[in-house]
Design an enzyme around this catalytic site. Structure first.
Site, PDB file in Angstrom:
ATOM      1  N   GLU A 385       0.833  -1.217   0.000  1.00 20.87           N
ATOM      2  CA  GLU A 385       0.000   0.000   0.000  1.00 20.87           C
ATOM      3  C   GLU A 385       0.868   1.268   0.000  1.00 20.87           C
ATOM      4  OE1 GLU A 385      -3.752  -0.046   1.865  1.00 20.87           O
ATOM      5  OE2 GLU A 385      -3.842  -2.235   1.923  1.00 20.87           O
ATOM      6  N   GLY A 386       2.010   1.165  -0.668  1.00 23.81           N
ATOM      7  CA  GLY A 386       2.946   2.286  -0.789  1.00 23.81           C
ATOM      8  C   GLY A 386       4.121   2.125   0.147  1.00 23.81           C
TER       9      GLY A 386
END
Ligand code: CAA
Length: 403
Positions: A385-386
């Site tokens: 998620e990054g």
């Protein structure tokens, strides 16, 4: 003097309903998940039975309205649940987070009424499992750079989707997926540094022909959360299953990730708390040189630093929850707060699990104790998620007013 959003005093009400939720989730997680966590980590099997039970408790769609099969609770309830489940087993919390934030949240925010009823209800209620597919083999952080394509057929009734997506959490078992792919042949995602808006989000039913599950990823941690590639081979997707606007997919992906990053921050905090409590207990029990090791200053320094970073993480996480609540009312984004929470909580999880393992000495390295699993599980929170690097880029760009 005008206070910035971050400088305003925090206010977050923990209601009786929240207290009851935490107590019920903690009881369930400690009773049903903790005893099986090591076995599922070892085998890498998907824990379907306990995931179904999370569904029965309303945990697979915590923030979804009851009308769409959810529990109708708020972001604080979601975060508190994530912490308790992650403390018991990070894999279960990954499955929970993807179902709630990456799958359901985007449909709630961007779907039509008919799409919400059809696509959220079975997943929020836990009967089916949802996933989110953005990454491709050649693009992770540069999420807008995609090789997969969806082309509208001549009749204008279906998009024909082809391509390969990777690192899709829950894909080996998912019934439904929110997919992001390019809807313009050969169009670059960016031109002169500007996005061209050619990515579209689609609602995918994995039972239809043309959907193929690829190889499962053999992972370092969160091993009971199934992850695989997915392949689209002339998959025919009805136009009614476009989510939001054609070409509006990148913003949907980013909006959803803002919510998802709060979930991962909570997961990281839960893993850190589990490791901290194990380290604290070991420092009390274990004796060396004729005294409990907790009486030594070098162990005390670790305890103090772990505890302080955990509580600082919680404050940032709650700040992100507040920012998301305010954003619902104002329509503004809470991207910076979500990224700061994800960055700090995941780096705290790395620090705390490492120190907890060190306190355990050789026993920390053994599979007989859960601390080595916490250490492995924490690692992904700085990547998915990054990455931490992307979170820093997002925070700095927003602070500098850059794009
Ligand atoms: N909310 C809404 N819109 C947003 C946004 C946000 N948070 N962030 C950017 N946008 C909009 C911008 O405003 C811009 O719109 P305009 O062109 O209209 O102005 C557009 O999106 C493009 O923005 P950028 O120019 O900033 O885009 P970029 O290509 O430079 O990328 C990035 C920015 C932050 C690096 C982004 O690509 C990113 O977050 N990358 C990481 C991707 C990621 O987290 N991947 C993990 C996927 S899920 C996973 O991990 C697997 C799993 O199953 C758990």
């Amino acid at each position: 003097m005008v206070l910035t959003e971050q400088a305003r005093p925090l206010s977050l009400e923990m209601t009786e309903e929240h207290e009851m939720l935490v107590s019920a989730v903690r009881d369930f997680a400690q009773r049903e998940i903790v005893p099986i966590a090591a076995e599922y980590d070892e085998s890498g099997a998907f824990p379907l039975e306990t995931v179904r039970k999370m569904g029965e408790m309303g945990l697979m769609g915590i923030e979804m309205p009851e009308a769409y099969g959810g529990a109708g609770m708020d972001t604080l309830a979601h975060v508190l649940t994530m912490i308790e489940i992650a403390k018991a087993d990070a894999s279960h919390s990954t499955i929970l987070s993807v179902n709630n934030s990456l799958y359901c949240y985007g449909i709630l925010k961007f779907g039509t009424e008919a799409q919400k009823r059809e696509w959220i209800t079975p997943v929020a209620s836990g009967e089916q499992i949802g996933a989110y597919s953005l990454t491709e083999p050649m693009s992770g952080s540069d999420a807008g750079n995609m090789a997969s394509r969806a082309v509208l057929n001549d009749a204008g009734t279906h998009y024909i989707i082809n391509g390969r997506k990777s690192w899709v959490t829950s894909a080996p078992v998912a019934d439904r997926i929110v997919l992001f792919t390019m809807t313009a042949e050969d169009a670059p995602h960016r031109s002169g540094g500007k996005q061209k808006g050619k990515i579209t989000a689609f609602l995918i039913d994995t039972r239809r022909p043309g959907f193929i599950r690829g190889k499962n990823e053999p992972k370092l941690g969160i091993r009971a959360s199934a992850t695989s590639e997915i392949i689209f081979d002339n998959y025919e997707c009805p136009v009614e299953q476009v989510l939001g606007q054609v070409g509006g997919g990148f913003k949907i992906a980013m909006t959803v990730l803002d919510a998802g990053r709060i979930g991962i921050a909570a997961q990281a905090l839960g893993i850190a708390e589990a490791a901290y409590e194990a380290g604290l207990e070991y420092a009390r029990q274990r004796e060396a040189f004729g005294a409990p090791i907790g009486s030594f200053q070098m162990i005390q320094q670790k305890i103090a630093d772990m505890k302080t970073r955990i509580e600082a993480s919680r404050a940032l996480l709650y700040q992100a929850v507040i920012a998301k609540g305010r954003a619902l009312a104002s329509g503004k984004r809470y991207t910076t707060e979500a990224s700061m929470a994800k960055l700090f909580c995941s780096e705290t999880a790395a620090f705390v699990t490492d120190e907890a393992l060190q306190i355990h000495g050789g026993m920390g390295y053994s599979k007989e104790m859960p601390v080595e699993r916490y250490y492995r599980d924490a690692r992904i929170t700085r990547i998915y998620e990054g990455t931490s690097e992307i979170q820093r880029m997002v925070i700095a760009r927003n602070e500098l007013g850059l794009r």
